[in-house]
Design a protein around this motif. Structure first.
Motif, short mmCIF file in Angstrom:
data_model
loop_
_atom_site.label_atom_id
_atom_site.label_comp_id
_atom_site.label_asym_id
_atom_site.label_seq_id
_atom_site.Cartn_x
_atom_site.Cartn_y
_atom_site.Cartn_z
N ARG A 166 -4.10 -1.84 4.70
CA ARG A 166 -2.93 -1.94 5.60
C ARG A 166 -2.53 -0.58 6.15
NH1 ARG A 166 2.74 -2.19 4.95
NH2 ARG A 166 2.59 -2.12 2.69
N TRP A 167 -2.47 0.44 5.28
CA TRP A 167 -2.06 1.76 5.75
C TRP A 167 -3.15 2.41 6.61
CZ3 TRP A 167 2.73 3.01 6.11
CH2 TRP A 167 3.66 2.41 5.26
N PHE A 168 -4.41 2.13 6.30
CA PHE A 168 -5.49 2.62 7.14
C PHE A 168 -5.35 2.07 8.56
CE2 PHE A 168 -9.75 1.60 8.89
CZ PHE A 168 -10.18 2.90 9.17
N ARG A 169 -5.11 0.78 8.67
CA ARG A 169 -5.00 0.17 10.00
C ARG A 169 -3.76 0.65 10.74
NH1 ARG A 169 -8.82 -3.81 10.72
NH2 ARG A 169 -9.90 -4.47 8.82
N LEU A 170 -2.66 0.85 10.02
CA LEU A 170 -1.46 1.38 10.66
C LEU A 170 -1.68 2.80 11.17
CD1 LEU A 170 1.29 0.05 8.21
CD2 LEU A 170 1.01 -0.59 10.62
N LEU A 171 -2.38 3.61 10.39
CA LEU A 171 -2.66 4.98 10.82
C LEU A 171 -3.61 4.99 12.02
CD1 LEU A 171 -3.01 6.50 7.26
CD2 LEU A 171 -1.34 7.25 8.96
N CYS A 172 -4.59 4.09 12.01
CA CYS A 172 -5.49 3.98 13.16
C CYS A 172 -4.69 3.61 14.42
CB CYS A 172 -6.57 2.94 12.89
SG CYS A 172 -7.91 3.51 11.82
N ALA A 173 -3.79 2.64 14.28
CA ALA A 173 -2.98 2.22 15.43
C ALA A 173 -2.14 3.38 15.95
CB ALA A 173 -2.09 1.04 15.03
N ALA A 174 -1.57 4.16 15.05
CA ALA A 174 -0.73 5.29 15.46
C ALA A 174 -1.54 6.35 16.21
CB ALA A 174 -0.07 5.92 14.23
N ARG A 175 -2.84 6.44 15.90
CA ARG A 175 -3.69 7.45 16.55
C ARG A 175 -4.52 6.86 17.69
NH1 ARG A 175 -6.07 10.99 11.42
NH2 ARG A 175 -4.16 10.90 10.15
N GLY A 176 -4.33 5.58 17.98
CA GLY A 176 -5.07 4.95 19.06
C GLY A 176 -6.55 4.76 18.74
N LEU A 177 -6.88 4.52 17.47
CA LEU A 177 -8.27 4.38 17.04
C LEU A 177 -8.58 2.92 16.72
CD1 LEU A 177 -8.44 7.43 14.60
CD2 LEU A 177 -9.34 7.33 16.94
N GLU A 178 -9.79 2.50 17.00
CA GLU A 178 -10.23 1.16 16.62
C GLU A 178 -10.63 1.22 15.15
OE1 GLU A 178 -11.82 -2.27 15.63
OE2 GLU A 178 -13.23 -0.58 15.65
N PRO A 179 -10.00 0.43 14.28
CA PRO A 179 -10.17 0.62 12.83
C PRO A 179 -11.60 0.46 12.32
CG PRO A 179 -8.26 -0.76 13.26
CD PRO A 179 -8.97 -0.58 14.57
N GLU A 180 -12.29 -0.57 12.74
CA GLU A 180 -13.57 -0.85 12.11
C GLU A 180 -14.65 0.13 12.54
OE1 GLU A 180 -14.33 -5.07 12.23
OE2 GLU A 180 -12.34 -5.49 11.37
N ARG A 181 -14.63 0.56 13.78
CA ARG A 181 -15.56 1.61 14.20
C ARG A 181 -15.21 2.93 13.51
NH1 ARG A 181 -14.96 -0.58 19.43
NH2 ARG A 181 -13.54 1.10 19.99
N THR A 182 -13.92 3.22 13.40
CA THR A 182 -13.48 4.46 12.74
C THR A 182 -13.92 4.48 11.28
OG1 THR A 182 -11.58 4.62 14.23
CG2 THR A 182 -11.46 5.87 12.16
N TYR A 183 -13.79 3.34 10.63
CA TYR A 183 -14.19 3.22 9.21
C TYR A 183 -15.66 3.56 9.02
CZ TYR A 183 -14.92 0.86 4.70
OH TYR A 183 -15.25 0.55 3.41
#
Length: 266
Positions: free
Chosen positions: A212-229
């Motif tokens: 949950r916090w990973f996805r929230l941080l991605c959203a705050a930085r404008g990053l797509e979560p699964e590609r970023t992961y």
């Protein structure tokens, strides 16, 4: 005047004695719930702790140097439980470090990781009792420091920490626990199987908090979560999971079907 939650977490983190650390962590959680501790989001993040409090034993060695023991032997049985206890002990430190280190995060973040720390301390106590029932104590076998090494490597960036500790290293435990439980069943250790059922249930929730916090941080930085992961796994050369994955547990913890496919794809 109320005590700082972050300083109380640091004090527990630096406890070297496992029993004292577990007691301090339980007290931290109780004090937080009672309102005796104050969290002031928005402060500066302190320098990372590179060496947490831990006992002189177990000896920490590279993972590839750990001896392979068969669980059917009494020593192998104890060594397996010791390895689980070591993971739980490290997990206490990892959760406490989140509360101490990332002070700029909102109170909900700290509440989550206080809860995780308390549950990990409870898990450690359960496994420690099973280990002692076999005539051993924590520290009797060598162990490796992979979890804490990754915590140090990601101390500069909470997004990387959430990706690579809960969603990589701790998520591997979701996959590994059912086969371990089966090994313990084959030798008749039903009590330890019961302990691992509790741990697996709670660890799904812990990985979900990291997710949950990973996805929230991605959203705050404008990053797509699964590609970023996947990119972070490559950047940090983090270990990919070994199939078979515990699909149901990973989905419950926040992974998508597409991610699970990508993780095991050659």
């Amino acid at each position: 005047m109320k005590q700082s939650l972050h300083e109380a977490a640091l004090a527990a983190l630096m406890c070297a004695d496992p029993a004292a650390k577990c007691t301090a962590t339980a007290c931290l959680a109780a004090d937080w719930e009672s309102g005796a501790l104050i969290c002031l989001p928005g402060g500066d993040d302190p320098a990372p702790v590179l060496e947490p409090g831990r006992p002189a034993r177990p000896e920490l060695i590279p993972p590839q140097q750990l001896p392979q023991r068969k669980v059917g032997s009494r020593e192998g049985h104890a060594a397996l439980l010791h390895a689980i206890a070591h993971i739980e002990f490290n997990a206490i430190n990892l959760a406490l470090d989140c509360v101490h280190r990332f002070r700029s995060m909102p109170a909900g973040f700290h509440a989550d990781w206080v809860r995780v720390a308390a549950e990990e301390a409870y898990h450690f106590g359960l496994v420690k009792e099973r280990l002692e029932a076999l005539g051993h104590v924590y520290g009797d076998f060598p162990a490796h420091d992979g979890l804490w090494v990754m915590a140090c490597r990601t101390a500069h960036d909470l997004l990387a920490r959430m990706a690579l500790v809960p969603r990589v290293l701790e998520a591997r435990g979701l996959d590994a626990t059912p086969p371990i439980m089966e090994k313990l069943r084959t030798i008749g250790d039903r009590a330890s199987v019961g302990v691992l059922e509790i741990i697996l249930r709670d660890e799904i929730g812990h990985v979900a908090i990291g997710d949950r916090w990973f996805r929230l941080l991605c959203a705050a930085r404008g990053l797509e979560p699964e590609r970023t992961y996947l990119q972070l796994i490559e950047d940090f050369e983090a270990p990919r999971p070994h199939p078979p994955l515990h699909r149901e547990a990973r989905l419950a913890a926040g992974f998508s079907e597409a991610e699970l496919y990508a993780l095991v794809r050659k």
